[in-house]
Design a protein around this motif. Structure first.
Motif, PDB file in Angstrom:
ATOM      1  N   THR A   1       7.185  -3.714  -4.548  1.00  0.00           N
ATOM      2  CA  THR A   1       6.807  -3.029  -3.212  1.00  0.00           C
ATOM      3  C   THR A   1       6.717  -1.479  -3.788  1.00  0.00           C
ATOM      4  O   THR A   1       5.550  -0.852  -3.797  1.00  0.00           O
ATOM      5  CB  THR A   1       7.858  -3.092  -2.459  1.00  0.00           C
ATOM      6  OG1 THR A   1       9.187  -2.704  -3.000  1.00  0.00           O
ATOM      7  CG2 THR A   1       7.857  -4.579  -2.022  1.00  0.00           C
TER       8      THR A   1
ATOM      9  N   ASP B   1      -3.448  -7.334  -5.264  1.00  0.00           N
ATOM     10  CA  ASP B   1      -3.248  -7.278  -4.029  1.00  0.00           C
ATOM     11  C   ASP B   1      -3.271  -5.807  -3.640  1.00  0.00           C
ATOM     12  O   ASP B   1      -3.390  -4.920  -4.354  1.00  0.00           O
ATOM     13  CB  ASP B   1      -1.914  -7.840  -3.250  1.00  0.00           C
ATOM     14  CG  ASP B   1      -1.679  -9.176  -3.607  1.00  0.00           C
ATOM     15  OD1 ASP B   1      -2.745  -9.995  -3.563  1.00  0.00           O
ATOM     16  OD2 ASP B   1      -0.474  -9.782  -3.744  1.00  0.00           O
ATOM     17  N   ASP B   2      -3.652  -5.409  -2.311  1.00  0.00           N
ATOM     18  CA  ASP B   2      -3.451  -3.900  -1.969  1.00  0.00           C
ATOM     19  C   ASP B   2      -2.150  -3.388  -2.345  1.00  0.00           C
ATOM     20  O   ASP B   2      -1.291  -3.935  -1.574  1.00  0.00           O
ATOM     21  CB  ASP B   2      -3.863  -3.891  -0.473  1.00  0.00           C
ATOM     22  CG  ASP B   2      -3.932  -2.506  -0.072  1.00  0.00           C
ATOM     23  OD1 ASP B   2      -3.539  -1.596  -0.526  1.00  0.00           O
ATOM     24  OD2 ASP B   2      -4.405  -2.304   1.129  1.00  0.00           O
ATOM     25  N   ALA B   3      -2.064  -2.592  -3.080  1.00  0.00           N
ATOM     26  CA  ALA B   3      -0.715  -1.856  -3.481  1.00  0.00           C
ATOM     27  C   ALA B   3      -0.533  -0.533  -2.963  1.00  0.00           C
ATOM     28  O   ALA B   3       0.474   0.370  -3.474  1.00  0.00           O
ATOM     29  CB  ALA B   3      -0.758  -1.931  -4.910  1.00  0.00           C
TER      30      ALA B   3
ATOM     31  N   ALA C   1      -6.574  -3.693  -3.911  1.00  0.00           N
ATOM     32  CA  ALA C   1      -7.020  -4.938  -4.770  1.00  0.00           C
ATOM     33  C   ALA C   1      -8.149  -4.526  -5.716  1.00  0.00           C
ATOM     34  O   ALA C   1      -9.170  -4.162  -5.223  1.00  0.00           O
ATOM     35  CB  ALA C   1      -7.131  -6.208  -4.305  1.00  0.00           C
TER      36      ALA C   1
ATOM     37  N   SER D   1       4.212   1.138  -1.690  1.00  0.00           N
ATOM     38  CA  SER D   1       3.469  -0.022  -0.878  1.00  0.00           C
ATOM     39  C   SER D   1       4.337  -0.237   0.295  1.00  0.00           C
ATOM     40  O   SER D   1       5.567  -0.418   0.026  1.00  0.00           O
ATOM     41  CB  SER D   1       3.275  -1.117  -1.771  1.00  0.00           C
ATOM     42  OG  SER D   1       2.684  -2.096  -1.264  1.00  0.00           O
TER      43      SER D   1
ATOM     44  N   ALA E   1       3.480  -6.506  -3.248  1.00  0.00           N
ATOM     45  CA  ALA E   1       2.032  -6.754  -4.049  1.00  0.00           C
ATOM     46  C   ALA E   1       2.019  -7.124  -5.152  1.00  0.00           C
ATOM     47  O   ALA E   1       3.138  -7.025  -6.064  1.00  0.00           O
ATOM     48  CB  ALA E   1       1.384  -5.110  -3.993  1.00  0.00           C
TER      49      ALA E   1
END
Length: 300
Positions: free
Chosen positions: A29, A48-50, A65, A81, A85
């Motif tokens: 995270t 992933d979107d971090a 991402a 985040s 992620a």
């Protein structure tokens, strides 16, 4: 400090000793990003979107991402985040990198990147919008198939794929952050490489004096420039490239060794035999015979 990292299928820090190439995937995270050990670099991919990340220079970047970070041992990146992620990386030794870029024009780009030392900082950041989809696809394939596995550098599929990724990455990062003079030098080396490949069958055009005249450099300056960027002497590269062309002809054509020698500009068959045996420890005829034996094929 107080942050929980769930690594799978194996913790990065739990691999003793480091292998030349290691691929891992994990979930995080917020907190500091893992960095590679000494004499290694790591290419980190946000799967992933971090959220956002910021570095020791105090600069903050969005990390959707597809974002890539090239990390050195002294880099300090902090991730922030709002939700877990997935991250993944290719962690590779400098020796492994050298083996994948030697003799390729991208060696000049990596030379510029490595000039940053153990901390690349913002020079290692590549926004998701600038990462070619094909590169993300290759990285994702490597992660899906090889995360946590040992011996990846020796794998018949993973090794060439990883080499392709590294060669593709150099030009994406280096031009943005290189000094004008370094960029010019890298451009000259690329032109020399292209010239050598065009005239590989005309050895008179590949003498150092002729190349120096062609590119308006002194012989010593051109030789030093090439060695600095390619990590290989100019003459050695030319010999190796010409012998690779011979090897390709031996495998893919029905030409006799004498015909191959004529086609590629060798003085005679004896000259070709001598150079080929020095590199491959076999004469061209022995090499072709060995390659055509069914028992010599490896499917590992």
């Amino acid at each position: 400090m107080g942050h929980t990292y769930s690594f799978y299928p194996v913790s990065i820090s739990a691999i003793p000793p480091p292998e030349p190439l290691h691929i891992a995937e994990w979930v995080v995270t917020s907190g500091p990003l893992q960095v590679p050990p000494q004499s290694y670099l790591a290419l980190l991919l946000a799967l992933d979107d971090a959220g956002t990340c910021h570095n020791q220079e105090g600069l903050t970047y969005a990390c959707p991402a597809g974002t890539l970070l090239l990390l050195g041992p002294a880099d300090r990146w902090q991730l922030n985040s709002q939700q877990p992620a997935r991250l993944a990386w290719l962690c590779f030794s400098l020796d492994y990198l050298a083996s994948q870029i030697a003799g390729h024009s991208q060696a000049a780009d990596w030379q510029l990147l490595q000039a940053h030392g153990a901390a690349l900082g913002s020079a290692g950041h590549l926004a998701a919008s600038k990462v070619p989809p094909a590169l993300v696809a290759l990285l994702t394939l490597l992660v899906d198939c090889y995360a946590g596995r040992r011996g990846v550098a020796q794998d018949a599929l993973a090794n060439p794929l990883a080499g392709t990724v590294l060669r593709a990455l150099g030009p994406l990062l280096a031009p943005v952050h290189s000094e004008p003079t370094a960029t010019h030098a890298a451009s000259v080396v690329r032109q020399v490489l292209a010239y050598i490949r065009r005239h590989a069958a005309v050895p008179d055009r590949l003498h150092l004096g002729h190349l120096a005249q062609e590119f308006a450099y002194s012989p010593s300056h051109l030789s030093a420039l090439f060695r600095q960027h390619m990590r290989e002497p100019l003459h050695q590269y030319i010999v190796r490239h010409r012998l690779q062309l011979v090897e390709n002809q031996l495998q893919a054509s029905v030409l006799t060794v004498s015909q191959i020698a004529d086609e590629l500009g060798f003085v005679d068959v004896c000259h070709l035999n001598k150079q080929f045996k020095k590199r491959y420890h076999l004469t061209p005829t022995e090499y072709r015979r060995q390659r055509r034996r069914p028992s010599s094929l490896s499917y590992a």
